[in-house]
Design a protein around this motif. Structure first.
Motif, short mmCIF file in Angstrom:
data_model
loop_
_atom_site.label_atom_id
_atom_site.label_comp_id
_atom_site.label_asym_id
_atom_site.label_seq_id
_atom_site.Cartn_x
_atom_site.Cartn_y
_atom_site.Cartn_z
N GLU A 1 0.84 -1.21 0.00
CA GLU A 1 0.00 0.00 0.00
C GLU A 1 0.87 1.26 0.00
O GLU A 1 0.60 2.22 -0.73
CB GLU A 1 -0.92 0.00 1.23
N GLN A 2 1.93 1.25 0.81
CA GLN A 2 2.80 2.42 0.87
C GLN A 2 3.56 2.61 -0.44
O GLN A 2 3.84 3.75 -0.84
CB GLN A 2 3.79 2.29 2.03
N SER A 3 3.85 1.52 -1.14
CA SER A 3 4.64 1.62 -2.36
C SER A 3 3.93 2.42 -3.45
O SER A 3 4.58 2.97 -4.34
CB SER A 3 4.97 0.22 -2.90
N VAL A 4 2.58 2.49 -3.39
CA VAL A 4 1.83 3.25 -4.40
C VAL A 4 1.16 4.48 -3.81
O VAL A 4 0.22 5.04 -4.37
CB VAL A 4 0.79 2.35 -5.10
N GLY A 5 1.64 4.92 -2.64
CA GLY A 5 1.23 6.20 -2.08
C GLY A 5 -0.07 6.19 -1.30
O GLY A 5 -0.65 7.25 -1.04
N LEU A 6 -0.54 5.02 -0.85
CA LEU A 6 -1.80 4.96 -0.10
C LEU A 6 -1.59 5.14 1.40
O LEU A 6 -2.56 5.28 2.14
CB LEU A 6 -2.52 3.63 -0.37
N ARG A 7 -0.35 5.12 1.84
CA ARG A 7 -0.02 5.36 3.26
C ARG A 7 1.46 5.70 3.34
O ARG A 7 2.21 5.56 2.37
CB ARG A 7 -0.34 4.12 4.11
N ASP A 8 1.90 6.14 4.50
CA ASP A 8 3.32 6.48 4.65
C ASP A 8 3.85 6.13 6.04
O ASP A 8 4.85 6.68 6.48
CB ASP A 8 3.55 7.97 4.37
N ASP A 9 3.18 5.18 6.70
CA ASP A 9 3.53 4.90 8.10
C ASP A 9 4.00 3.47 8.35
O ASP A 9 4.09 3.05 9.51
CB ASP A 9 2.33 5.21 9.00
N ASN A 10 4.29 2.72 7.30
CA ASN A 10 4.72 1.34 7.53
C ASN A 10 6.20 1.33 7.91
O ASN A 10 7.05 1.76 7.12
CB ASN A 10 4.48 0.48 6.29
N PRO A 11 6.55 0.85 9.10
CA PRO A 11 7.94 0.92 9.55
C PRO A 11 8.89 -0.01 8.81
O PRO A 11 10.11 0.11 8.96
CB PRO A 11 7.84 0.53 11.03
N TYR A 12 8.35 -0.94 8.02
CA TYR A 12 9.20 -1.92 7.36
C TYR A 12 9.32 -1.68 5.85
O TYR A 12 9.88 -2.51 5.14
CB TYR A 12 8.65 -3.33 7.62
N TYR A 13 8.81 -0.56 5.39
CA TYR A 13 8.85 -0.28 3.95
C TYR A 13 10.28 -0.27 3.41
O TYR A 13 10.60 -0.93 2.42
CB TYR A 13 8.14 1.05 3.65
N GLU A 14 11.16 0.48 4.05
CA GLU A 14 12.55 0.58 3.57
C GLU A 14 13.25 -0.77 3.61
O GLU A 14 14.04 -1.11 2.72
CB GLU A 14 13.33 1.60 4.42
N LEU A 15 12.96 -1.57 4.65
CA LEU A 15 13.57 -2.89 4.77
C LEU A 15 13.21 -3.78 3.58
O LEU A 15 14.05 -4.51 3.06
CB LEU A 15 13.09 -3.57 6.06
#
Length: 476
Positions: A230-244
């Motif tokens: 979801e964060q990868s396509v701009g639907l959120r910005d709070d996932n702590p594991y996105y960068e990992l």
């Protein structure tokens, strides 16, 4: 004039290996007064192989003997001899492209089954290929909008963003259906990927190898994985594991994405979850991941497109060879011909007009890097009709700026222009390089993203170069 070709596609993916045989109708669409241009007018799939788990010797090497057995078996079942194949493609993608013997395997396969387009696709190029296979580029073009395709396989999720038909960004995440493997009958976990293991430890989830899967913990982990998507396509910005979970890069495209499509092995569980009664029928978490995606914001907030292909999106059919003759206004500074199997880096007209050609080339060159090693590519631009000398110089400087990584890698610069300007453009580039680097600049040839070219030895007393355009056939 019409001609029929028999083509084969062989796809070695992270999870699966498959073959498809297609009959292609090729026709000369040029008039009697113009240079012949052969194009594919019809494609009929003749035979689809079974879908096999990609055989591995261990975590670092492909089992080539078993891959060869699969190929031989499917040729026999299809009733086709390798001598009958006119053209085709071998594509090796995902985690499989990172195996120690990947290059040797694909080279051996290409020799085994005809004259192939041979491509080892890194994560960015794989994103483009699968997005085209899903038909998302065409949908984006026909509906004049921005769409993203998520190709979710066993080890990675490849993202490609298309703006009115043009690829504008790619990304790749370590999210896939086989990052946790289980015994089908006992549900005992046999494998957990290192990145998921870090999340499990951080979140204190009750999941470990050798133990029966804890469903509550697994659903918690799946929610985290879907949150990354979801964060990868701009639907959120709070996932702590996105960068990992980023494989090489995320999507940097900031315009609103309106539509989404899914391909890859997990896609069937997204589109048709009712088909899967046993969530662990494949010995992994792919079915449950698909169902979790269907219940996510990806489905609620974006228009969902039904993909033209799902698990077979990466290669449907294979390439046809369409031979063209470059214009007589060409530049080449050495005769290192023939040059075979050059992937095409295509720039859109917008990227040319915005004065950001150099930056656009540098960004797209990353798509052609496998394990940090840059492949030779041909950069394709439309160019301009009757450009001024100053405008040609601007093109030359921008091209050299963008293609600098190719120079650093000791590779020749190969540029293909649609408009009739290759002679002066190539000479300008050669002059700016103090006549010390190889430059090949052709014109009169229209190329598309995802195609490959061969450049033959000069003919007509060196005034003309024959060019073979090899097109991966993504659509029927």
């Amino acid at each position: 004039m019409k001609e029929e070709l028999l083509s084969v596609g062989i796809d070695l993916g992270t999870s699966t290996t498959q073959l498809i045989f297609s009959r292609l109708s090729v026709e000369n669409m040029a008039t009697s007064y113009t240079v012949p241009r052969m194009v594919i007018t019809k494609k009929e799939i003749q035979y689809k192989s079974e879908i096999y788990f990609t055989p591995l010797l261990d975590q670092t090497r492909i089992d080539f003997e078993k891959v060869r057995e699969i190929v031989e078996k499917e040729y026999e079942k299809a009733g086709i001899r390798k001598e009958e194949i006119d053209t085709g493609a071998v594509i090796i993608t995902g985690e499989t492209a990172r195996k120690e013997n990947a290059r040797e395997v694909i080279s051996a396969l290409s020799g085994f089954a005809g004259d192939f387009v041979v491509a080892t696709a890194g994560p960015d190029l794989e994103s483009v290929i699968s997005g085209k296979g899903a038909g998302t580029d065409l949908y984006s073009k026909e509906h004049h909008l921005c769409a993203v395709n998520m190709d979710i396989g066993g080890g990675t999720s490849n993202l490609a963003v298309f703006q009115r038909g043009d690829t504008v960004d790619t990304g790749c995440l370590d999210i896939g259906g086989r990052l946790i493997k289980l015994e089908i009958s006992s549900h005992i976990i046999t494998y957990i990927s290192p990145k998921l293991q870090k999340i499990i430890e951080k979140e204190n989830l009750n999941l470990s190898e050798g133990k029966i899967v804890d469903m509550q913990s697994l659903h918690s982990l799946l929610r985290i994985m879907v949150g990354v998507l979801e964060q990868s396509v701009g639907l959120r910005d709070d996932n702590p594991y996105y960068e990992l979970m980023i494989t090489n890069q995320g999507i940097g495209f900031t315009d609103e994405i309106q539509c989404i499509s899914f391909s890859g092995g997990v896609a069937d569980a997204i589109y048709h979850p009712e088909k899967f009664e046993d969530p662990f029928q494949f010995g992994d978490i792919g079915v449950l991941l698909g169902k979790a995606i269907r219940e996510s914001e990806l489905f609620r907030r974006l228009q969902v497109i039904e993909s033209a292909e799902t698990i077979r999106a990466t290669v449907v059919g294979a390439g046809s060879h369409t031979t063209e003759i470059s214009g007589s206004t060409i530049t080449y500074t050495s005769e290192a011909f023939p040059i075979k199997n050059l992937p095409v880096l295509k720039l859109s007209k917008e990227e040319e007009n915005q004065g950001e050609l150099g930056a656009a080339i540098r960004k797209k060159l990353e798509w052609f890097s496998v394990e940090g090693k840059l492949q030779q590519v041909a950069v394709s631009v439309e160019g301009e009709h009757n450009p001024s000398f100053q405008r040609v110089q601007e093109y030359a400087r921008e091209l050299l700026q963008g293609m600098a990584p190719l120079l650093d890698a000791g590779l020749p610069l190969i540029v293909v222009v649609e408009q009739d300007m290759a002679k002066v453009l190539g000479q300008s580039m050669y002059h700016l390089l103090d006549w010390k680097k190889e430059v090949i600049c052709l014109d009169g040839i229209r190329l598309a993203e995802g195609e490959y070219i061969d450049i033959g030895k000069p003919i007509a007393e060196g005034y003309v170069l024959p060019v073979v355009v090899k097109t991966l056939v993504f659509h029927s």
